[in-house]
Write an enzyme that holds these catalytic residues in place. Sequence first.
Site, short mmCIF file in Angstrom:
data_model
loop_
_atom_site.label_atom_id
_atom_site.label_comp_id
_atom_site.label_asym_id
_atom_site.label_seq_id
_atom_site.Cartn_x
_atom_site.Cartn_y
_atom_site.Cartn_z
N HIS A 27 1.01 -1.37 -0.06
CA HIS A 27 0.08 -0.17 -0.01
C HIS A 27 1.05 1.24 -0.02
O HIS A 27 1.95 1.22 0.79
CB HIS A 27 -1.05 -0.10 1.31
CG HIS A 27 -0.62 -0.04 2.64
ND1 HIS A 27 -0.23 1.18 3.14
CD2 HIS A 27 -0.35 -0.93 3.39
CE1 HIS A 27 0.13 0.88 4.47
NE2 HIS A 27 0.22 -0.55 4.52
N ASP B 275 6.08 0.60 6.76
CA ASP B 275 4.79 0.45 6.44
C ASP B 275 4.28 1.68 5.85
O ASP B 275 3.77 2.48 6.12
CB ASP B 275 4.16 0.27 7.81
CG ASP B 275 2.65 0.17 7.88
OD1 ASP B 275 2.36 -0.47 7.17
OD2 ASP B 275 1.91 0.54 8.79
N GLU C 228 -4.88 1.82 2.43
CA GLU C 228 -5.06 0.83 3.55
C GLU C 228 -5.29 1.11 4.66
O GLU C 228 -5.88 0.43 5.64
CB GLU C 228 -3.60 -0.31 3.20
CG GLU C 228 -3.70 -1.64 3.87
CD GLU C 228 -3.34 -1.39 5.42
OE1 GLU C 228 -3.68 -2.40 5.94
OE2 GLU C 228 -2.72 -0.42 5.78
N GLU C 229 -4.53 2.36 5.32
CA GLU C 229 -4.50 2.33 6.50
C GLU C 229 -5.56 3.02 7.34
O GLU C 229 -6.11 2.54 8.25
CB GLU C 229 -3.36 3.61 7.00
CG GLU C 229 -1.78 3.20 6.57
CD GLU C 229 -1.32 1.99 7.46
OE1 GLU C 229 -2.30 1.74 8.40
OE2 GLU C 229 -0.34 1.95 7.48
N ASP D 203 3.38 -6.51 3.41
CA ASP D 203 2.76 -5.39 4.40
C ASP D 203 3.04 -5.69 5.75
O ASP D 203 2.30 -5.67 6.63
CB ASP D 203 1.27 -5.07 4.30
CG ASP D 203 0.62 -3.85 4.91
OD1 ASP D 203 1.73 -3.05 5.33
OD2 ASP D 203 -0.50 -3.94 5.13
N HIS E 253 3.36 2.76 12.82
CA HIS E 253 2.34 3.75 12.92
C HIS E 253 3.19 4.75 13.82
O HIS E 253 2.44 5.45 14.45
CB HIS E 253 1.32 3.25 13.63
CG HIS E 253 0.34 2.27 12.75
ND1 HIS E 253 -0.97 1.94 13.08
CD2 HIS E 253 0.55 2.04 11.40
CE1 HIS E 253 -1.16 1.12 11.95
NE2 HIS E 253 -0.33 1.11 11.12
#
Length: 462
Positions: free
Chosen positions: A285, A297, A331-332, A359, A429
């Site tokens: 993503h 990520d 995606e997030e 991912d 994140h």
Amino acid sequence: MRSIFRRSLLVSGLGFLTLTAHAQTTAKTDSVNIRKIYDEALLHGQSYENLRYLTGRIGGRLSGSPQAQLAVDWGKVTMEKLGLDRVYLQEVMVPHWVRGAKEKGEIKPAKGKGISMNICALGGSVGTGGKLRAGVVEVKTWAELAALPADKVKGKFVFFNRPMNPVHIETGKAYGEAGDQRRNGAVEAARRGAAGALVRSLSLAHDDFPHTGAMRYDEAVTKVPAAALSTNGADELSQLLKADPGLTFELEMSCETLPEVKSYNVVGEIKGSKYPGEIIAVGGHLDSWDLAQGAHDDGTGCVQSMEVLRLLRATGLKPERTVRAVLFMNEENGVRGGTRYAELARAANEKHLAAMESDGGGFTPRGFNIEAPAATVQRIQQWQPLLRPYFSGLFSAGHAGTDIGPLKDQANALIGYDCDSQRYFDIHHTAADTFDKVNRRELELGGASMASLIYLLSKYGL
């Protein structure tokens, strides 16, 4: 009769020997070709330098942001330079949430000075409309929250402090178990009349980095602000609450949700030489959270997916089935790109043999997780010996990926690239998800392992 029987056995035996010799020759050819893929990746791999540009020149790429659009433009140009058979965009509408000014959080003891906390808003949260100060009640489970009297919750912050379980070897399992408090904490707190939600960061590390991530609201209850505390901050708040249950917490966040924005999936493909109508998709993503560069990520997944196509072309291994790299958007905080890709594939009556996703970061390869009927999983597992010499031969049934999930009813198999996960949730994140955390060799090995399995899928099908 006996002589005829002997001749039959002789013919049957010769046939068996011929088949065995053919199988050995085929396996040797595949082994040589996979070695070519790895050599090309380790000598001339482009994943690392592509990631350097994506993270350094563009940075964090939250859906709807100008940086996300820059990433779309970059992805399209980068794949066009590979000389693929086709490169194109798929339009998709995505959420547009903005963080605003840096968040502030402070513990206010009954006596003494305030204690500043490292916090961040959870993705999708409403702002506080200035400074919001309230008492705090700590819970670790939904049952604990439900058991609290109404006056113990109303008007306070509910502090969800359930840590990830460290005994799980697969850290993704621990993340999944603890993630419900981040996703649903604001809703459940609001149902009890709380002023907001404070959530322990989803990490096994003990540090000062707060972890953002998607949360949700329910239109039937009030939208209250939700923020993440670092694991060190969560531990400190918990200790202080035990000594001073009357303390308060002051939160200030200016985040908001703006109207949706048009964005795109970026798609590049090599047409299959024999079965162009059978598609093998591979992707990551393109969007990321905004706190850092989105390196692991999921910048690593994007550059590895593009590298699969480059490796096949550079080694002269023309895929018999169409191989398509997809850089998914959103995606997030919505999975809009993955959902849109599946919708368009269904509308076009496309046949997906398999879909693969990377991912889980760009760490040392281990193998692949497979979502498919048992017979298909066993079929794919027959290729484990070819990837064992590269320490990427662990093929297990398991979750494949979020973006390819919408293809579950359209693809014969969903496959997730699996790499070492022990460090992933330390930076996931957070502001620490930066290019310097990625090892060049590990990243390029991952792209080679993905390309190798796709080579086999393309050659033999399922």
